[in-house]
Design a protein around this motif. Structure first.
Motif, PDB file in Angstrom:
ATOM      1  N   ASP A 627       2.602  43.394  18.161  1.00 50.16           N
ATOM      2  CA  ASP A 627       4.036  43.260  18.434  1.00 50.16           C
ATOM      3  C   ASP A 627       4.540  44.395  19.321  1.00 50.16           C
ATOM      4  N   GLN A 628       4.075  45.613  19.052  1.00 48.66           N
ATOM      5  CA  GLN A 628       4.495  46.755  19.876  1.00 48.66           C
ATOM      6  C   GLN A 628       4.027  46.579  21.321  1.00 48.66           C
ATOM      7  N   LEU A 629       2.822  46.025  21.474  1.00 53.10           N
ATOM      8  CA  LEU A 629       2.285  45.788  22.814  1.00 53.10           C
ATOM      9  C   LEU A 629       3.191  44.852  23.604  1.00 53.10           C
ATOM     10  N   PHE A 630       3.638  43.787  22.953  1.00 55.82           N
ATOM     11  CA  PHE A 630       4.470  42.814  23.668  1.00 55.82           C
ATOM     12  C   PHE A 630       5.890  43.325  23.891  1.00 55.82           C
ATOM     13  N   ILE A 631       6.396  44.128  22.976  1.00 52.70           N
ATOM     14  CA  ILE A 631       7.702  44.759  23.195  1.00 52.70           C
ATOM     15  C   ILE A 631       7.612  45.748  24.355  1.00 52.70           C
ATOM     16  N   ASP A 632       6.516  46.504  24.400  1.00 48.75           N
ATOM     17  CA  ASP A 632       6.317  47.430  25.525  1.00 48.75           C
ATOM     18  C   ASP A 632       6.231  46.667  26.841  1.00 48.75           C
ATOM     19  N   THR A 638      11.463  44.438  31.980  1.00 49.58           N
ATOM     20  CA  THR A 638      12.901  44.714  32.142  1.00 49.58           C
ATOM     21  C   THR A 638      13.135  45.716  33.264  1.00 49.58           C
ATOM     22  N   ASN A 639      12.356  46.790  33.263  1.00 51.98           N
ATOM     23  CA  ASN A 639      12.511  47.805  34.316  1.00 51.98           C
ATOM     24  C   ASN A 639      12.129  47.258  35.682  1.00 51.98           C
ATOM     25  N   PHE A 640      11.058  46.459  35.714  1.00 55.49           N
ATOM     26  CA  PHE A 640      10.639  45.834  36.979  1.00 55.49           C
ATOM     27  C   PHE A 640      11.741  44.923  37.506  1.00 55.49           C
ATOM     28  N   LYS A 735      12.955  51.366  27.561  1.00 50.44           N
ATOM     29  CA  LYS A 735      12.158  52.581  27.626  1.00 50.44           C
ATOM     30  C   LYS A 735      11.052  52.441  28.654  1.00 50.44           C
ATOM     31  N   LYS A 736      10.779  53.525  29.325  1.00 50.11           N
ATOM     32  CA  LYS A 736       9.623  53.539  30.222  1.00 50.11           C
ATOM     33  C   LYS A 736       8.408  53.890  29.369  1.00 50.11           C
TER      34      LYS A 736
END
Length: 796
Positions: A627-632, A638-640, A735-736
């Motif tokens: 889950d953390q991987l997909f949120i990251d 989002t930043n892209f 977050k980056k």
């Protein structure tokens, strides 16, 4: 939630948005202002697919900037001035202004535009365009009309100031003339086409001898205007004839033959007759050589008395007549059919003639260097599009002829006393119609002679004079080139203008860089001394499915109304974003590809419907590595997306988002965590199950935020189910992160391999797809996700 997306469903949402005026500008805002100087469409014809798509892009920009915390001015302007309106009225009502008269003709023009204006608003509303307002009025961002009294008054006011500054003058020159529309045109209003023509090879007698030379020309009817005959200095065939006198055929005028580099050795016979106004090179040549031009063509495109026996004939008739006479007298040697690059009117498509006319000119040659400097301060998207403007600046050879001999346009606010060469100029601020109004006799109406002020109209010496109103109107680009000044309340609200200027963005097509963009930068600089835009976004063309330019004559024009009825606005908008980078390439409009994006809308609804069955955790649980991987990954996306949207690039991020929705989120992630989210058999801890639910909601919400500028209706509807009012939300902060997203690709490959190979074997053995499989080894790099992988594929 209803997962069926229909056109009827869209229309209810759009009507609510339009009637609520929810995007109105807040004049008391403390937010930074972001303004879009939209290109006002002509109302004489329905909104076409190119306008529909490019306005969708502008709406992407506006919605994104609102999310980024800007107070946005995104006005709808309706262009109701100029030749396109007149031509449409002539065609629709089968009339001519030269027959029915000015007053009656203006009534027909008004009738035409009043019919078309509401239809234009309706089309944009159905596309979901979030204009600041859909209502006319004086409020900031209101719908504006380029033929309204206050818009025309601003055009006139800027002209009055320019005249008083000495930047406008009247001169009698050879100008570009449209014989069909009977008006002067600027160089920027001329196109060039290769038109079939004929080279006529004609004998010219050398004075005092029995010898002759042969000259090839496409304009034999202009022999009467010839001022000199030239050959190239390097042409050995004619060097001995330099300085000789030729006798023009039929007209028997003595014409000097001289060497000049303008002649091309390999064109025709190498000898060229230079006519007073055959083309632009002729005009420039006459100026260089100080030759007195002889103008043989009238305003209506007929030959005049200077053409002798051709007097009264139309140009093509005169050409035919002189060829007959040259043939009869055995002066015509031969003819060759060629393709000739010919200047034509951009509007009427008539071949341009060059005749001498008095016109008003705005000085532009004096400011080319300053315009170059100003344009360097404007950021162009894409950067290479600035070359179009630079090229045009290199091409400008004369000042801008701003007067036109037409009718439905802004009148030039002057009165003349022709006996004494006087001009009366009124006080700026009011809309004047000199052709039907008398001047105001007051000290505020100033009198000029030869460009210098000599008094006021209430002076006794000027009161008694016979003042005649100016009948000419402005080039419509004089109006269009102040659009950003008008929408930012120039001369109406000085405090607001100071706060809002320059305009944030000018979005427009590449084909009007030489007109709308250039003239706006010029006029903005002359009014303010500054660049009038922060950014300029230049887009390419829309073509049909075969890559052809859309044309009524070809019958390949696609009406957006038909597409809206069949597929709705959201499918059109999503297709517009993913089809290609409109700033760098032409897009081919494909009904099938638009239809295909309806499935993307349905996919998003289905994904949302699946996720909404799970309540969103009230706290952030301890997230599993998957889950953390997909949120990251979503934060990275989002930043892209933010970085690209900021640069007006919606294509690449939306393609990436679409790919995530279809190929990663729906096809893989949901399948991987489905068992953990349901947790029906209790194989996972409550915290692990909550992690899956939280991540599902996080990914869905973030998708809605990223896609909102592009497909605002479906995203706001889904968000509403989650208690989120997307129309008022800010852009998400992400977050980056430093993460190895390559592992996602490995997950996808592992899943695909199992689904392709193992499921195939199950089908062959007639086994249930949910039956257990064994002997599958989880790769080392995927060990951290082993629990989800085993449950997803029922690996034991």
């Amino acid at each position: 939630m209803d997962t069926k997306w229909t056109v009827e469903r869209e229309l209810k949402i759009l009507e609510k948005w339009r009637s609520s005026e929810m995007f109105q500008f807040n004049k008391n805002t403390k937010k930074k202002i972001y303004s879009i100087d939209t290109p006002p469409p002509y109302v004489n014809s329905p909104v076409h697919i190119a306008q529909a798509v490019t306005y969708c892009y502008m709406d992407f920009f506006a919605r994104y900037r609102r999310m980024k915390g800007f107070e946005v001015i995104f006005p709808l302007g309706l262009d109701r001035n100029g030749l396109p309106i007149e031509m449409a009225a002539e065609k629709k009502f089968n009339i001519s202004p030269f027959i029915v008269g000015r007053d009656k003709f203006l009534e027909y023009c008004q009738k035409l535009i009043n019919e078309g204006s509401e239809g234009t608003k309706e089309s944009f509303a159905k596309l979901g365009i979030s204009f600041t307002s859909y209502k006319e009025g004086n409020h900031i961002g209101a719908v504006y009309l380029t033929d309204s009294d206050d818009y025309r008054a601003l055009t006139q006011a800027t002209f009055i100031d320019l005249y008083k500054k000495g930047l406008v003058y009247e001169d009698k020159r050879i100008t570009n003339w449209d014989p069909k529309l009977r008006t002067t045109l600027a160089d920027s209003e001329i196109d060039y086409e290769n038109i079939p023509s004929t080279f006529s090879f004609i004998r010219w007698k050398i004075k005092g001898t029995e010898d002759f030379v042969v000259i090839a020309t496409t304009r034999p009817e202009l022999i009467c205007t010839c001022g000199m005959v030239i050959f190239n200095p390097e042409d050995e065939r004619y060097k001995k004839l330099d300085g000789k006198i030729l006798i023009s055929p039929l007209f028997n005028k003595e014409i000097q033959l001289k060497a000049h580099p303008l002649a091309q050795i390999d064109k025709g016979t190498g000898i060229v007759m230079m006519c007073s106004a055959g083309d632009l090179s002729d005009i420039q040549f006459f100026r260089e050589q100080n030759l007195i031009p002889v103008i043989a063509i009238n305003q209506d495109g007929t030959m005049n008395e200077k053409a002798g026996f051709l007097n009264g004939l139309k140009v093509k008739e005169a050409r035919k007549k002189i060829i007959e006479m040259l043939t009869e007298k055995n002066i015509l040697i031969k003819q060759e059919f060629i393709s000739h690059r010919t200047p034509i009117s951009e509007r009427s498509k008539a071949e341009i003639e060059f005749i001498e006319m008095p016109e008003f000119y705005l000085k532009q040659l004096d400011f080319i260097k300053e315009i170059r400097k100003v344009s360097e301060k404007i950021k162009f998207y894409p950067a290479e599009s600035k070359k179009i403007l630079d090229f045009w600046l290199d091409m400008i050879a004369i000042d801008w002829p701003i007067s036109r001999r037409r009718y439905y346009a802004t009148e030039i606010p002057l009165w003349h006393c022709k006996d004494k060469n006087l001009i009366a100029i009124p006080k700026p601020g009011k809309y004047y119609k000199p052709w039907k109004e008398k001047p105001i006799f007051s000290e505020e109406t100033e009198v000029y002679k030869d460009g210098k002020k000599v008094g006021a109209l209430n002076d006794a010496e000027f009161k008694k004079e016979n003042w005649v109103g100016e009948e000419r109107v402005f080039d419509t680009w004089m109006d269009s080139s102040i659009s950003e000044l008008y929408t930012l309340k120039y001369r109406q609200d000085d405090e607001f203008f100071k706060k809002a200027f320059p305009s944030s963005l000018r979005p427009q097509g590449k084909e009007i860089v030489r007109t709308w963009l250039y003239y706006t930068i010029l006029r903005g600089y002359l009014e303010t001394g500054k660049p009038c835009f922060d950014d300029v976004w230049i887009h390419q063309h829309l073509l049909d499915e075969k890559g052809r330019k859309m044309s009524k004559s070809i019958g390949n024009v696609i009406d957006p109304k038909d597409l809206l009825k069949e597929y709705g606005a959201e499918a059109i908008r999503f297709w517009a974003a993913i089809e290609g980078d409109l700033a760098k390439q032409d897009l081919s409009v494909s009904k099938e590809r638009i239809k295909a994006e309806s499935k993307t809308i349905t996919k998003l609804l289905n994904v949302a419907n699946f996720i909404l069955q799970f309540g969103k955790p009230t706290r952030i649980p301890k997230l599993t590595e998957l889950d953390q991987l997909f949120i990251d990954y979503m934060n990275e996306l989002t930043n892209f997306t933010d970085d690209n949207y900021k640069e007006y690039n919606f294509h690449y991020p939306v393609v990436k988002i679409r790919n995530f929705l279809w190929e990663i989120f729906a096809s893989h992630y949901i399948e991987l965590i489905k068992a953990r989210a349901y947790n029906q058999e209790g194989k996972f801890s409550n915290e692990e199950s909550e992690s899956a639910k939280y991540t599902l909601h996080f990914l869905l919400e973030r998708l809605l935020f990223l896609l909102y500028p592009v497909i605002p209706q479906v995203t706001t509807e889904i968000a509403k189910e989650k208690g989120i009012e997307l129309l008022k939300e800010e852009w998400p902060k992400a977050k980056k992160v430093e993460a190895d997203f390559g592992v996602i690709e490995k997950l996808l490959n592992f899943n695909t391999e199992i689904w392709n190979e193992i499921w195939k074997k199950k089908r062959e053995q007639n086994l249930s797809l949910r039956s257990e499989i064994s002997g599958i080894k989880i790769p080392k790099e995927l060990k951290n996700f082993e629990g989800d992988l085993r449950e997803c594929h029922n690996i034991r």
